[in-house]
Write a protein that holds these residues in place. Sequence first.
Motif, PDB file in Angstrom:
ATOM      1  N   ALA A  14     -22.583  10.108   1.134  1.00 39.94           N
ATOM      2  CA  ALA A  14     -23.293   8.959   1.697  1.00 39.94           C
ATOM      3  C   ALA A  14     -23.418   9.069   3.211  1.00 39.94           C
ATOM      4  N   ALA A  15     -22.446   9.724   3.846  1.00 44.44           N
ATOM      5  CA  ALA A  15     -22.468   9.893   5.302  1.00 44.44           C
ATOM      6  C   ALA A  15     -23.205  11.161   5.713  1.00 44.44           C
ATOM      7  N   GLY A  32     -17.596  30.320   5.051  1.00 46.43           N
ATOM      8  CA  GLY A  32     -17.078  29.369   6.037  1.00 46.43           C
ATOM      9  C   GLY A  32     -17.857  28.071   6.002  1.00 46.43           C
ATOM     10  N   THR A  33     -17.165  26.976   6.097  1.00 46.32           N
ATOM     11  CA  THR A  33     -17.826  25.670   6.025  1.00 46.32           C
ATOM     12  C   THR A  33     -17.478  24.783   7.210  1.00 46.32           C
ATOM     13  N   ALA A  34     -16.945  25.353   8.265  1.00 49.20           N
ATOM     14  CA  ALA A  34     -16.571  24.535   9.421  1.00 49.20           C
ATOM     15  C   ALA A  34     -17.787  23.719   9.851  1.00 49.20           C
ATOM     16  N   GLY A  35     -17.570  22.480  10.089  1.00 45.02           N
ATOM     17  CA  GLY A  35     -18.675  21.613  10.482  1.00 45.02           C
ATOM     18  C   GLY A  35     -18.197  20.191  10.580  1.00 45.02           C
ATOM     19  N   ASP A  36     -19.129  19.285  10.398  1.00 48.15           N
ATOM     20  CA  ASP A  36     -18.820  17.866  10.531  1.00 48.15           C
ATOM     21  C   ASP A  36     -17.862  17.396   9.449  1.00 48.15           C
ATOM     22  N   HIS A  37     -16.970  16.534   9.830  1.00 45.22           N
ATOM     23  CA  HIS A  37     -16.059  15.885   8.896  1.00 45.22           C
ATOM     24  C   HIS A  37     -16.296  14.388   8.998  1.00 45.22           C
ATOM     25  N   LEU A  38     -15.958  13.682   7.968  1.00 44.16           N
ATOM     26  CA  LEU A  38     -16.153  12.242   7.938  1.00 44.16           C
ATOM     27  C   LEU A  38     -15.067  11.578   8.779  1.00 44.16           C
ATOM     28  N   ALA A  39     -15.458  11.063   9.920  1.00 45.44           N
ATOM     29  CA  ALA A  39     -14.487  10.474  10.844  1.00 45.44           C
ATOM     30  C   ALA A  39     -13.915   9.167  10.304  1.00 45.44           C
ATOM     31  N   GLU A  40     -14.761   8.263   9.886  1.00 47.38           N
ATOM     32  CA  GLU A  40     -14.320   6.986   9.334  1.00 47.38           C
ATOM     33  C   GLU A  40     -15.110   6.704   8.076  1.00 47.38           C
ATOM     34  N   GLU A  80     -27.742  -0.046 -14.146  1.00 47.36           N
ATOM     35  CA  GLU A  80     -27.120   1.274 -14.228  1.00 47.36           C
ATOM     36  C   GLU A  80     -26.331   1.546 -12.951  1.00 47.36           C
ATOM     37  N   GLY A  81     -25.308   2.322 -13.080  1.00 42.77           N
ATOM     38  CA  GLY A  81     -24.503   2.737 -11.940  1.00 42.77           C
ATOM     39  C   GLY A  81     -23.472   3.733 -12.415  1.00 42.77           C
ATOM     40  N   HIS A  82     -23.361   4.840 -11.713  1.00 47.15           N
ATOM     41  CA  HIS A  82     -22.469   5.912 -12.155  1.00 47.15           C
ATOM     42  C   HIS A  82     -21.389   6.231 -11.132  1.00 47.15           C
ATOM     43  N   GLY A  83     -21.361   5.503 -10.042  1.00 44.39           N
ATOM     44  CA  GLY A  83     -20.359   5.781  -9.027  1.00 44.39           C
ATOM     45  C   GLY A  83     -20.524   4.895  -7.824  1.00 44.39           C
ATOM     46  N   LEU A  84     -19.848   5.265  -6.791  1.00 45.25           N
ATOM     47  CA  LEU A  84     -19.814   4.477  -5.571  1.00 45.25           C
ATOM     48  C   LEU A  84     -21.179   4.386  -4.895  1.00 45.25           C
ATOM     49  N   MET A  85     -21.994   5.428  -5.013  1.00 43.60           N
ATOM     50  CA  MET A  85     -23.288   5.448  -4.332  1.00 43.60           C
ATOM     51  C   MET A  85     -24.187   4.295  -4.786  1.00 43.60           C
ATOM     52  N   GLU A  86     -24.048   3.851  -6.031  1.00 39.41           N
ATOM     53  CA  GLU A  86     -24.878   2.760  -6.534  1.00 39.41           C
ATOM     54  C   GLU A  86     -24.205   1.397  -6.400  1.00 39.41           C
ATOM     55  N   CYS A  87     -22.954   1.357  -6.016  1.00 50.64           N
ATOM     56  CA  CYS A  87     -22.161   0.133  -5.997  1.00 50.64           C
ATOM     57  C   CYS A  87     -22.375  -0.649  -4.698  1.00 50.64           C
ATOM     58  N   GLY A  88     -22.898  -1.872  -4.838  1.00 49.97           N
ATOM     59  CA  GLY A  88     -23.053  -2.738  -3.672  1.00 49.97           C
ATOM     60  C   GLY A  88     -21.711  -3.329  -3.258  1.00 49.97           C
ATOM     61  N   THR A  89     -21.663  -3.929  -2.093  1.00 45.36           N
ATOM     62  CA  THR A  89     -20.395  -4.469  -1.582  1.00 45.36           C
ATOM     63  C   THR A  89     -19.864  -5.616  -2.426  1.00 45.36           C
ATOM     64  N   ASP A  90     -20.741  -6.310  -3.148  1.00 44.12           N
ATOM     65  CA  ASP A  90     -20.303  -7.420  -3.992  1.00 44.12           C
ATOM     66  C   ASP A  90     -20.233  -7.023  -5.460  1.00 44.12           C
TER      67      ASP A  90
END
Length: 149
Positions: A14-15, A32-40, A80-90
């Motif tokens: 998502a980020a 090698g995969t050095a690169g951006d990491h999810l900070a928060e 439908e929803g299969h994971g966090l990507m489809e899940c709204g905050t409520d």
Amino acid sequence: MQSSTWLLGELERAAGVLPTQLRHVLEQHGHGTAGDHLAEAPGAVQLMLCHDGPTARLTGAPRPGRYALTSAGDALWRGEGHGLMECGTDEIVLLHLPRPATILASGASLARLISRRPLTTPDGRALTAHGQRVVAAARSLFTLELTAA
């Protein structure tokens, strides 16, 4: 890898960051995969909902997908929803549900419950008030028939 590694991967996707699980496999194969990491990371939680009664036959199960709690405390299917990507905050997402006619022993898994809001206290030992409402609403979607011992 742990049971929640996929959840971290969804947050990373998502980020726009290459998921840790994929980086791990690529690194093992010499890339090698050095690169951006999810900070928060935004909030995310998974909880296994288990059958906590005597052995029973599942006679009715909800359909997997996204649910929201009504003001009456019921779980209302939103789609439908299969994971966090489809899940709204409520919303919550229910996955990995047993099929009707399944015999459930005490401790058997009923569902994987996903939410963007915390459901437990920080130490994970107790449900919050919101978590209690979510678990009660999710449990009410299942119908069970006690089996002969």
